[in-house]
Each structure stands twice: as structure tokens, then as C-alpha cells.
Write an enzyme that holds these catalytic residues in place. Sequence first.
Site, short mmCIF file in Angstrom:
data_model
loop_
_atom_site.label_atom_id
_atom_site.label_comp_id
_atom_site.label_asym_id
_atom_site.label_seq_id
_atom_site.Cartn_x
_atom_site.Cartn_y
_atom_site.Cartn_z
CG ASP A 194 2.79 -19.27 -14.55
OD1 ASP A 194 2.68 -18.21 -15.17
OD2 ASP A 194 3.45 -19.38 -13.49
CD GLU A 246 -0.18 -40.97 -18.77
OE1 GLU A 246 1.03 -40.75 -18.54
OE2 GLU A 246 -0.81 -41.94 -18.32
C1 GLC Z 1 4.12 -15.94 -15.31
C2 GLC Z 1 2.92 -15.06 -15.03
C3 GLC Z 1 3.34 -13.97 -14.11
C4 GLC Z 1 3.83 -14.60 -12.83
C5 GLC Z 1 4.93 -15.63 -13.06
C6 GLC Z 1 5.15 -16.50 -11.87
O1 GLC Z 1 5.12 -15.27 -15.96
O2 GLC Z 1 2.37 -14.59 -16.23
O3 GLC Z 1 2.31 -13.05 -13.86
O4 GLC Z 1 4.32 -13.60 -11.97
O5 GLC Z 1 4.59 -16.50 -14.12
O6 GLC Z 1 4.08 -17.38 -11.67
#
Ligand code: GLC
Length: 489
Positions: A194, A246
Site C-alpha cells: 500500500d 530482502e
Molecule cells: C491505499 C488504499 C486506500 C487507503 C490508502 C491509505 O490507497 O488502497 O484504500 O485509504 O492507501 O492506506
Amino acid sequence: MISGSKAAGWWEDAVVYEVYPRSFQDSDGDGIGDLRGIESRLPYLEWLGVDAIWLAPIYPSPLDDYGYDVADHAAVAPEYGNLSDLDSLIAAAHERGIRVLLDLVASHTSIEHPWFRERPDYYVWADGPEPPNNWIASFGGSAWSRDPETGRLYLHSFFPEQPDLDWGNPEVRRAMGDVVRFWIARGVDGFRIDAVDRLAKDLELRSEPRASVPFALPLHPEAMALDPIYSRNAAEIAVALAALREAAGGAPLIGEVYLPAPLLGPYLEHLDAVFAFDLLHADWDPEALGRAVERSREAGAVAWVTSNHDFPRVASRWGAANARAAAVLLLTLGGIAFVYQGEEIGMADGPGADPPLDRYGRDAFRGPMQWSGDRDVGFTAGEPWLPLADPEALNVESQRADPGSILHLFRALIRMRRELDGKPERVSAADGVLAFRRGRHLVAINATDEVQPVPGAGDPLLGSAAGVTELAGADRMLAPHAAVVLLSS
Ligand code: GLC
């Protein structure tokens, strides 16, 4: 598996199905999807033919950002089940040849994560009466908030309940590496990572200049006013990614890097693929789509994606009339393709919740999966956490019984795509038609509501709807909003 470096593997042309766990399948009647529910739907996913599932966050969370505010990275939220349910899901998926990717939320935690109090050195702080710079959080407002307990300011790239981790701290790198190792030891096959472009920031925390041209991807209007050269895309992100690589060994790492395609290349030093958001945000217009594909391809290994839990669904964004042609586009480009749950039955955005649950307005994209036309026997036997949109009109059960459905088109495309070789090469076509060649195959998409000529000869192998292949074969014409795949002789 090669340890600590990228390895070629199964994911390079995989179809990965995004499961949004809260909305996929409830097994216990509480109205919230769960891991046992997902396991019960594996036969469907195997029938569809996907290679892997990506589970959006399954971890304990106070839900300020619906799971992207993680309070414990190495546990399962009780409403989704427990670790043995996950073990069972992974084993059952593997038996069916389906791999499991988890969502690694690495750039921030929940403010309720024990680290926030126990390890303040894991986070980014500033002292003083005013924020040290003008950075804007992704969801609007200053990216700095004051911690009422200590009176200090902390950085958050998203909601104030999501403090950013300081990846300059080697102990953060080690702790998150431990998280990766923990899940891999449990049988997880890889990760979607993410908010990768937020993992590190300008070391001097300089203020962003005002934007002279708009950022190439949509942002919150307040963020659009600034050129995000210091709060995103810092060179030190490579150090963070090297640590994750890693820990992951040869397991695939697919990055959510929310940057325009020309900036994606360097991320592929450590990641196996990055999402191509240029395509998701392109207008449904052959020139815009063609340019987005071309630019993304030039970046290297991109994962194609046309919708996810953050953005309006294809039928709502590009129009229900274009949903089938959009499926053909997504699944014929080659490389990794991500399919968001519900797209395969052509779901549109739902009614969302009133009052809204997600403070950034994304409820409508996250409505429950429509398994059956009977509201009580599909997603849940209880009250769904978000309302269903139109299960009577669109559901898996009736589409499975209908060979002409969009669901059957997705399934046919997933099978056929293995036969397409080479990178997509654009070929010239009538205005309003996007066409590209993959080896001996030609893919043509009519983005208009008029009949258009097919831009090349060949046997039509697959059409987006009834009658499309016949028209393309006999009259060399492409029906309105239709797509066709031809094999040249
Ligand atoms: C990404 C996720 C989203 C979330 C953001 C913060 O964009 O897909 O849903 O709100 O990250 O973690």
C-alpha cells in the site's frame, strides 16, 4: 527461490482477483464478509480461472480507514476470523492452484497500534507551534496533527488516525521485515504493498511548491494546488523497498505507487510490478486509453487495473455499455491483470451508506458481492454492512447460467489470454476504435455508439457480446461498444 532479489515467476501474466473481505461473503450472519466466507467461494474463483487472490487488509483495525489503519500487522480482525481460518483459506486456495496475496500497509499504522505509544521513534514528529511545512494529506487538510498526549505534531499522509512510519529508522525496517517473514512462513505467496510513494519523504521536510500544471492523476482538490515533489516519491523509498525485498525473498511484491507512469520505472528495481493508474484514470476514448497503455508499458512491469476499492467501478466510470469492452482491454494487454470483485458481473457503484461510513466517500465502490438474486441468500443471511445495489438485476447465479453474460466473457478472456504473446503494439484504426496487435492476435475495441470497420483481417475468436464475432467475420464490422479478438491467418 532466490533470496533477497526479484525472481521470474507465476505472477508475470497472472490474473489476480481483488477480494474486499468485508463485502465478499459472510459466513456467520453478522452482515460482514469473513475468511470462512472467502474459503466457501473458492470453487467459484477456480471456475472463473483466476491465478491468485489479493485480500485487502484483514488485520485488526479501528476502521478509521476501513482496515488501512492497522492496529496489529500479524493478526486477523475478529470479525474476519482468526489465524487458523487464514491457514485454512490459504491451504484450500493452494489445493485449487490459487495463490494468496496479502495487503501490506507499510507506510503508516493506526494511531491505536501499540507502537504509537511504545515506540514513538517509529513515527515522524515535529515540534513547534505550527506544522513544519504545507503538506496536504491525501484525504484533505494538513498532513500534520497534534498528539493530545505529548503536544507534539506527527505526520500523517492519510487520515489523522494513520500516523506515518519513519522508514529512515532501521528498526522500522526490521519490524516491517518481520511482518513480511511472519506471513510468508504461514504460506502467503506475496503482497500488494500500500501507498509505496509515501514510504519516505524529503529529509528536510521542505514545503511543496505550488503546482504549475495539475498532477497527472486525480488528487483531493486541496492537494491538487501543490506539486507533491517532497511528500511523495523520495529517493529514500528505495531503501525501504530493499528491506521489504530482502524479507520477501522471491515472493512477488506489487506496489501501489500512485504516480504517473513516467515516474514508475525506479520502483521496479525492488518491486515485481506496479499498478498502472494512468489506465484506470484515462477517459474512455481510444487516444487517451492508447496513450495510457503506451506510457505505462514504457515504465516496465505494470499490473493493469481498471477498478479497485478506491475508485468508481467500470460500469459507473466508463459506462455500463462499455463494461464488456473494458474487460477485453484489461485482459488482453498482457502482464499482470487485477480484477476487482464484482467487475466480472458488471456491478456498478452501489447506494453507499447514509450517513457515510468511509469519510472519503468510497462506500459506493465497496458494496457487497451480488451472488444471487435473492437478497437473503447471497452475501449474508443477516443485515449487510453496506446495502446491496441491484442483485436482482446482476448476480453470479443467473450469469453462470447464461453463456452470453459478462461473467462468461470474463471467464473466456481469462482462458484465452494465455494464447496471446508479445507486448501490445498499437495499430491504426478508424476514429473511435482502439486496436492493438499481440503477435498474431488483433484486439479491436469500438469506443463509439456506431458501427465501425474492423481494422484488419483474421478469424474472430472472441467477441464481447452475442453477434459481435459474426458481424466482425462476415461484414468486417464492429458493433457499437463492442470488442473483438481476431487471429490473423
Ligand atoms: C491505499 C488504499 C486506500 C487507503 C490508502 C491509505 O490507497 O488502497 O484504500 O485509504 O492507501 O492506506
